[in-house]
Design a protein around this motif. Sequence first.
Motif, PDB file in Angstrom:
ATOM      1  N   ASP A  56       0.835  -1.205   0.000  1.00 26.58           N
ATOM      2  CA  ASP A  56       0.000   0.000   0.000  1.00 26.58           C
ATOM      3  C   ASP A  56       0.866   1.250   0.000  1.00 26.58           C
ATOM      4  O   ASP A  56       0.476   2.275  -0.559  1.00 26.58           O
ATOM      5  N   LEU A  57       2.060   1.173   0.589  1.00 28.27           N
ATOM      6  CA  LEU A  57       2.955   2.326   0.605  1.00 28.27           C
ATOM      7  C   LEU A  57       3.438   2.641  -0.805  1.00 28.27           C
ATOM      8  O   LEU A  57       3.563   3.805  -1.195  1.00 28.27           O
ATOM      9  N   GLY A  58       3.708   1.595  -1.595  1.00 26.30           N
ATOM     10  CA  GLY A  58       4.081   1.805  -2.988  1.00 26.30           C
ATOM     11  C   GLY A  58       2.936   2.389  -3.795  1.00 26.30           C
ATOM     12  O   GLY A  58       3.140   3.205  -4.693  1.00 26.30           O
ATOM     13  N   ARG A  59       1.721   1.965  -3.474  1.00 29.55           N
ATOM     14  CA  ARG A  59       0.550   2.500  -4.159  1.00 29.55           C
ATOM     15  C   ARG A  59       0.380   4.000  -3.880  1.00 29.55           C
ATOM     16  O   ARG A  59      -0.023   4.754  -4.770  1.00 29.55           O
ATOM     17  N   ILE A  60       0.668   4.429  -2.668  1.00 30.52           N
ATOM     18  CA  ILE A  60       0.592   5.850  -2.345  1.00 30.52           C
ATOM     19  C   ILE A  60       1.513   6.649  -3.256  1.00 30.52           C
ATOM     20  O   ILE A  60       1.146   7.707  -3.768  1.00 30.52           O
ATOM     21  N   SER A  61       2.721   6.140  -3.479  1.00 31.89           N
ATOM     22  CA  SER A  61       3.654   6.809  -4.379  1.00 31.89           C
ATOM     23  C   SER A  61       3.070   6.908  -5.784  1.00 31.89           C
ATOM     24  O   SER A  61       3.213   7.934  -6.466  1.00 31.89           O
ATOM     25  N   ASN A  62       2.400   5.853  -6.229  1.00 32.47           N
ATOM     26  CA  ASN A  62       1.766   5.855  -7.545  1.00 32.47           C
ATOM     27  C   ASN A  62       0.668   6.914  -7.623  1.00 32.47           C
ATOM     28  O   ASN A  62       0.518   7.616  -8.628  1.00 32.47           O
ATOM     29  N   GLN A  63      -0.098   7.042  -6.553  1.00 35.80           N
ATOM     30  CA  GLN A  63      -1.161   8.042  -6.516  1.00 35.80           C
ATOM     31  C   GLN A  63      -0.583   9.458  -6.530  1.00 35.80           C
ATOM     32  O   GLN A  63      -1.121  10.360  -7.187  1.00 35.80           O
ATOM     33  N   GLN A  64       0.538   9.660  -5.829  1.00 35.28           N
ATOM     34  CA  GLN A  64       1.165  10.980  -5.820  1.00 35.28           C
ATOM     35  C   GLN A  64       1.727  11.325  -7.187  1.00 35.28           C
ATOM     36  O   GLN A  64       1.667  12.481  -7.624  1.00 35.28           O
ATOM     37  N   LEU A  65       2.265  10.334  -7.884  1.00 33.65           N
ATOM     38  CA  LEU A  65       2.740  10.524  -9.257  1.00 33.65           C
ATOM     39  C   LEU A  65       1.594  10.995 -10.148  1.00 33.65           C
ATOM     40  O   LEU A  65       1.726  11.944 -10.929  1.00 33.65           O
ATOM     41  N   PHE A  66       0.444  10.323 -10.032  1.00 31.71           N
ATOM     42  CA  PHE A  66      -0.742  10.655 -10.835  1.00 31.71           C
ATOM     43  C   PHE A  66      -1.226  12.068 -10.517  1.00 31.71           C
ATOM     44  O   PHE A  66      -1.516  12.856 -11.421  1.00 31.71           O
ATOM     45  N   LEU A  67      -1.330  12.403  -9.229  1.00 31.90           N
ATOM     46  CA  LEU A  67      -1.835  13.713  -8.830  1.00 31.90           C
ATOM     47  C   LEU A  67      -0.889  14.834  -9.239  1.00 31.90           C
ATOM     48  O   LEU A  67      -1.332  15.932  -9.600  1.00 31.90           O
ATOM     49  N   SER A  68       0.428  14.575  -9.193  1.00 33.53           N
ATOM     50  CA  SER A  68       1.389  15.577  -9.653  1.00 33.53           C
ATOM     51  C   SER A  68       1.191  15.852 -11.143  1.00 33.53           C
ATOM     52  O   SER A  68       1.213  17.010 -11.588  1.00 33.53           O
ATOM     53  N   ALA A  69       0.998  14.778 -11.916  1.00 36.53           N
ATOM     54  CA  ALA A  69       0.750  14.926 -13.350  1.00 36.53           C
ATOM     55  C   ALA A  69      -0.567  15.666 -13.592  1.00 36.53           C
ATOM     56  O   ALA A  69      -0.671  16.492 -14.508  1.00 36.53           O
ATOM     57  N   LEU A  70      -1.564  15.374 -12.772  1.00 32.38           N
ATOM     58  CA  LEU A  70      -2.855  16.055 -12.895  1.00 32.38           C
ATOM     59  C   LEU A  70      -2.706  17.560 -12.671  1.00 32.38           C
ATOM     60  O   LEU A  70      -3.248  18.366 -13.438  1.00 32.38           O
ATOM     61  N   VAL A  71      -1.967  17.943 -11.645  1.00 33.00           N
ATOM     62  CA  VAL A  71      -1.758  19.369 -11.362  1.00 33.00           C
ATOM     63  C   VAL A  71      -1.073  20.041 -12.546  1.00 33.00           C
ATOM     64  O   VAL A  71      -1.463  21.138 -12.974  1.00 33.00           O
ATOM     65  N   ARG A  72      -0.046  19.401 -13.084  1.00 31.98           N
ATOM     66  CA  ARG A  72       0.662  19.988 -14.236  1.00 31.98           C
ATOM     67  C   ARG A  72      -0.270  20.132 -15.436  1.00 31.98           C
ATOM     68  O   ARG A  72      -0.247  21.148 -16.146  1.00 31.98           O
ATOM     69  N   ASP A  73      -1.100  19.115 -15.684  1.00 31.51           N
ATOM     70  CA  ASP A  73      -2.046  19.173 -16.806  1.00 31.51           C
ATOM     71  C   ASP A  73      -3.055  20.305 -16.617  1.00 31.51           C
ATOM     72  O   ASP A  73      -3.352  21.057 -17.548  1.00 31.51           O
ATOM     73  N   LEU A  74      -3.607  20.432 -15.414  1.00 32.26           N
ATOM     74  CA  LEU A  74      -4.605  21.468 -15.155  1.00 32.26           C
ATOM     75  C   LEU A  74      -4.006  22.861 -15.312  1.00 32.26           C
ATOM     76  O   LEU A  74      -4.655  23.778 -15.821  1.00 32.26           O
ATOM     77  N   LYS A  75      -2.754  23.012 -14.875  1.00 32.02           N
ATOM     78  CA  LYS A  75      -2.111  24.317 -15.000  1.00 32.02           C
ATOM     79  C   LYS A  75      -1.751  24.630 -16.446  1.00 32.02           C
ATOM     80  O   LYS A  75      -1.953  25.758 -16.911  1.00 32.02           O
ATOM     81  N   SER A  76      -1.237  23.657 -17.181  1.00 30.54           N
ATOM     82  CA  SER A  76      -0.843  23.922 -18.564  1.00 30.54           C
ATOM     83  C   SER A  76      -2.049  24.231 -19.437  1.00 30.54           C
ATOM     84  O   SER A  76      -1.961  25.012 -20.389  1.00 30.54           O
ATOM     85  N   ALA A  77      -3.184  23.635 -19.128  1.00 27.86           N
ATOM     86  CA  ALA A  77      -4.409  23.895 -19.888  1.00 27.86           C
ATOM     87  C   ALA A  77      -5.164  25.106 -19.358  1.00 27.86           C
ATOM     88  O   ALA A  77      -6.240  25.431 -19.867  1.00 27.86           O
TER      89      ALA A  77
END
Length: 416
Positions: free
Chosen positions: A246-267
């Motif tokens: 589950d700790l590794g999954r948290i890292s995966n979720q943070q990766l996704f959310l970081s990408a989401l923030v970048r996408d929302l800002k660039s658009a």
Amino acid sequence: MARRAAPVARHGKLPRRNPWTTVGKFVASSLAVALVSATAVVAWAVTDVVQTVPEGVTLAGETPGQPIPDINSIEGGANVLVIGSDSREGQGDGYGQHETAKLNDVTMLLHIAEDHSNATVVSFPRDMYVPIPSCPKVDDEGNPTGEYHYAMSRQKINTSLSYGGMACTVLTVEELTGIDIQYATMVQFNGVIALSNAIGGVEVCLAQSIKDPKTDLDLPAGNVSLKGKDALQFLRTRHGVSDGSDLGRISNQQLFLSALVRDLKSAETLTDPVKLYSIAKVAATNMTFSQSLNNINTMVGLARSLADIPTDKITFVQYPNYYEGDGVAPLTSDAETLMDAIKADKNLSVTGGTGGSIPKDGETDGGTTEPPASTAPPETERPDSTEPPQDDTVELPDSIHGQNASQVTCADGNGR
């Protein structure tokens, strides 16, 4: 009645037209039409969304039906608890067994600084043992019945939702962190799918392919755009990434959310009211909100408050912990360092690595990518930090894993 123009003298001269004046009038009139049209679209969007927002869940201390201020942007800081429920109730087929389970398998605390200079998202491991305070019992809709559960000194944090609904999870995180939480929201599987579709998908990097039969996820290595069910299963998978924990999954979720923030800002989504209200409508019909957040302008105001925060000042961290028994326990001293920094609105510097994902193109992430493996409680003494960094940034202990939204990291898939 229209006024008739005066006759022009036979030998008189007409005033000369300035071409820039004509162009200026045209631009001004066009701009006025555009502004009126945009205002009409936003007004329609707001009205449409407000009509679809269901009644919110009452948290401890809230008054049912209490009017919510009509605001377009938040002032000051805010704390929002985001809960991902593992319940299959009303979600249809395709998500495995345990259909009656009501567990908060995802629990994240978003903190926005008072001056909106930075933001932090703290992820709490689902199997972390914590005290659960006395919580109000709730009915099938999640609202308090007037009775209370007894306080418990040691339970896994993801059981708090089953004891007293969203209000109990809020109380549990408040007691653990010492932070007052004003807003809360909860989403189930279908809601994640709807939201990922509404934002048009999120592009993430996979260092290796992911193959997880438990979530029917099969993704190739490289850059992948995730939306719909693939986005949901990417956030759910743990057997397909890192060490399978589950700790590794948290890292995966943070990766996704970081990408989401970048996408929302660039658009420029976070500064576009029409886009924000459109996404808010999807959220309103696919998520459960506290009374305090059950207002479309509040939702949009929180989102817009992130617009001016640089991506390197939006930090995702995992609550510090160590392995104990069949779960994990809080690293008390390091957690105090983290919470003190958040309460003081400090920007955070992660030195402990991502906890599972891999920096793209071999860039350093400042620490190990392995989750903590200690099986014994740590030292309780806190490090001396009498001289804070000059840039007002707190360097976190290396037991705390995470990344900021500017870092592009790749999921460490298992499909080698």
